[in-house]
Structures are given as C-alpha cells and as structure tokens.
Design an enzyme around this catalytic site. Structure first.
Site, short mmCIF file in Angstrom:
data_model
loop_
_atom_site.label_atom_id
_atom_site.label_comp_id
_atom_site.label_asym_id
_atom_site.label_seq_id
_atom_site.Cartn_x
_atom_site.Cartn_y
_atom_site.Cartn_z
N HIS A 49 -8.24 -2.34 -2.11
CA HIS A 49 -7.05 -1.85 -2.82
C HIS A 49 -6.55 -2.91 -3.80
O HIS A 49 -6.21 -2.59 -4.95
CB HIS A 49 -5.94 -1.49 -1.83
CG HIS A 49 -6.19 -0.20 -1.11
ND1 HIS A 49 -6.29 0.99 -1.78
CD2 HIS A 49 -6.37 0.07 0.19
CE1 HIS A 49 -6.52 1.96 -0.90
NE2 HIS A 49 -6.58 1.43 0.29
N HIS B 168 0.83 -1.21 0.00
CA HIS B 168 0.00 0.00 0.00
C HIS B 168 0.86 1.25 0.00
O HIS B 168 0.63 2.18 -0.78
CB HIS B 168 -0.93 0.01 1.21
CG HIS B 168 -1.91 1.13 1.21
ND1 HIS B 168 -1.58 2.39 1.71
CD2 HIS B 168 -3.17 1.24 0.76
CE1 HIS B 168 -2.62 3.19 1.57
NE2 HIS B 168 -3.59 2.52 0.99
#
Length: 268
Positions: A213, A151
């Site tokens: 995500h 991330h």
C-alpha cells in the site's frame, strides 16, 4: 511490573504481516522493545493476513495465524496470554482477532486478554497526535506540510483517524492525516495545501509496517498515487517510508495497552 510464578504467562503479538525485508526489520525492532519492557515473558508472533502467510510459506518462512499461535501456546501449557494486535483502529481486522481469541480460549480453557489498538480511546488520540509531531522529518522547513496517511476501512472505527486529524491540526495546521480508503481525503488535503500556498509536502505512512500500500498507493509511479497527485498539483513531494512500528512514540502506546492487558490477566 511483577508476574506470578504460579501461572505460565506469555505474550502474542499480532500483525497484518508483510514479506518485505524492511517490514521484518520493523517487527524485530518492535519485538526488542516488547522484550525490554516485559523481561522474562516469552514473546510469540502471529500474522493475520492469509496471503502474507502464504507468500512467506513459499519462501520457507513459517508463520502462524492468531488461532494457530494460541493453539501452540495452549499445547505448551500457557495458562495466561496477552495478545497485542498492531492495528491502528478497532476495526474489522481487530474484531477478527478478538473473535479468534474468544473462540480458542473457550475451547482450550486458557485465559487470554486482547490489548487495545493504537487509536482506541481519546487518550490514545492525544498521545498519537503528540507522537505524530515528535516524529516529523527533521529536514522539514517551517512552511512545508506533512501528510500522514493510514489505510482506513469501511468501518465506523475509521472515525478515529478523523479525530486524530483534528487533534493534530490544533497543534500544527500544516500537519494532516488522511486515509487511503477515504476518497475525499486527498482532495480535501490538497485544497488546504493550496489555501496555505504550500509548495512542498512530506508524505508519511501511518501503517504499522511498510507494504505494497505504501509503495504503490502512496509513493508509486502510477498517476493515482498520492505522490503523483501532489506533483500534478504543482507540489513537490518527499516520501519517508517508515512504518509506525518503527517510531518510539507509537510503540509506547501499544506497549501501554499490552501492559494493561497483562494486568487484567492477573485478575483471572
């Protein structure tokens, strides 16, 4: 390791959280490994993401924040608690966990020790690099590349991903590490893939569990996803949607940090 019977000890695992079935299974798998490594110690969970907790509440699946979970443990007269976050880097989210723990421990007079995140020390980087290579897709052929994507964050600790990328490149130049928060990561990796005339890439999330995500930004159908960028560049892409909490190599690093936290608690 042995634990004193004179103190009531427990473990609190802290994850960002996710409301998907796969992520729940991944955290349950991690839970079983923790209980096997530390038999006899109660294990609790906390989710650091308020939106995730709210989504789960709608589904009538109750979850606690780190503070709430520790408050409950203090009420149950736990005297010593080791908190192990499932973050990758010592960034803002990890720092927030530390702050909550410090505040609550002072308010409730409970001894709490926070374990380190996945990529904390240089030794962690070396261990994680080895884990990355141990968990490559078994179907991967010799000239195919593998891209792990974390991330990331707008935080100095994001440099740990760069350290990991360099360590992995020394071991296998066709294995890359990038982050979604670094706009230059994908173009940089694409350039390296073209230089080596790579025609196929395996795309793996470097995230504790698979959430939006991974599904949207990495493998989604939108033109901005990593998978779409690879395909637009003429490189076929095969995603492997597993979180790092599902791989034993990464789990081992977190469990080592948790064991150190438990040992440090014995000094109190």
């Amino acid at each position: 390791m042995a634990y004193s019977v004179l103190m009531k000890q427990g473990i609190l695992l802290a994850a960002f959280g996710s409301s998907s079935g796969q992520s729940e299974s991944a955290l349950q798998f991690f839970d079983t490994k923790v209980r096997a490594r530390f038999p006899g110690l109660p294990v609790r969970w906390a989710f650091t993401s308020l939106p995730v907790r709210e989504r789960l509440a709608i589904k009538r699946k109750k979850t606690d924040s780190v503070r709430k979970a520790l408050e409950k443990m203090a009420f149950e007269r736990y005297s010593h608690v080791a908190v192990q976050p499932l973050q990758c880097i010592p960034g803002r989210e990890y720092g927030n966990v530390q702050k909550e723990v410090l505040t609550l421990s002072r308010e409730r007079n409970i001894h709490v020790q926070v374990g380190a995140p996945l990529l904390h020390s240089d030794a962690d980087i070396a261990a994680a690099a080895t884990a990355l290579l141990c968990h490559l897709p078994v179907e991967r052929e010799k000239k195919e590349a593998v891209v792990w994507v974390g991330h990331g964050a707008l935080h100095p600790a994001t440099a740990r991903y760069t350290d990991l990328a360099q360590a992995v490149q020394h071991l296998d130049p066709l294995v890359h590490v990038g982050t979604m928060s670094d706009a230059s990561a994908l173009p940089r990796i694409l350039k390296k893939l073209h230089e080596r005339q790579v025609c196929h890439v395996w795309l793996l999330p470097l995230l504790s569990v698979i959430g939006r995500h991974a599904l949207r930004d990495l493998t989604g159908q939108g033109e901005q996803s990593w998978k779409s960028h690879f395909e637009a560049a003429g490189i076929t892409c095969s995603p492997v949607l597993k979180g790092s909490a599902e791989y034993l190599g990464f789990i081992q690093i977190w469990l080592d940090h948790l064991e150190l936290a438990l040992r440090m608690l014995k000094a109190h």
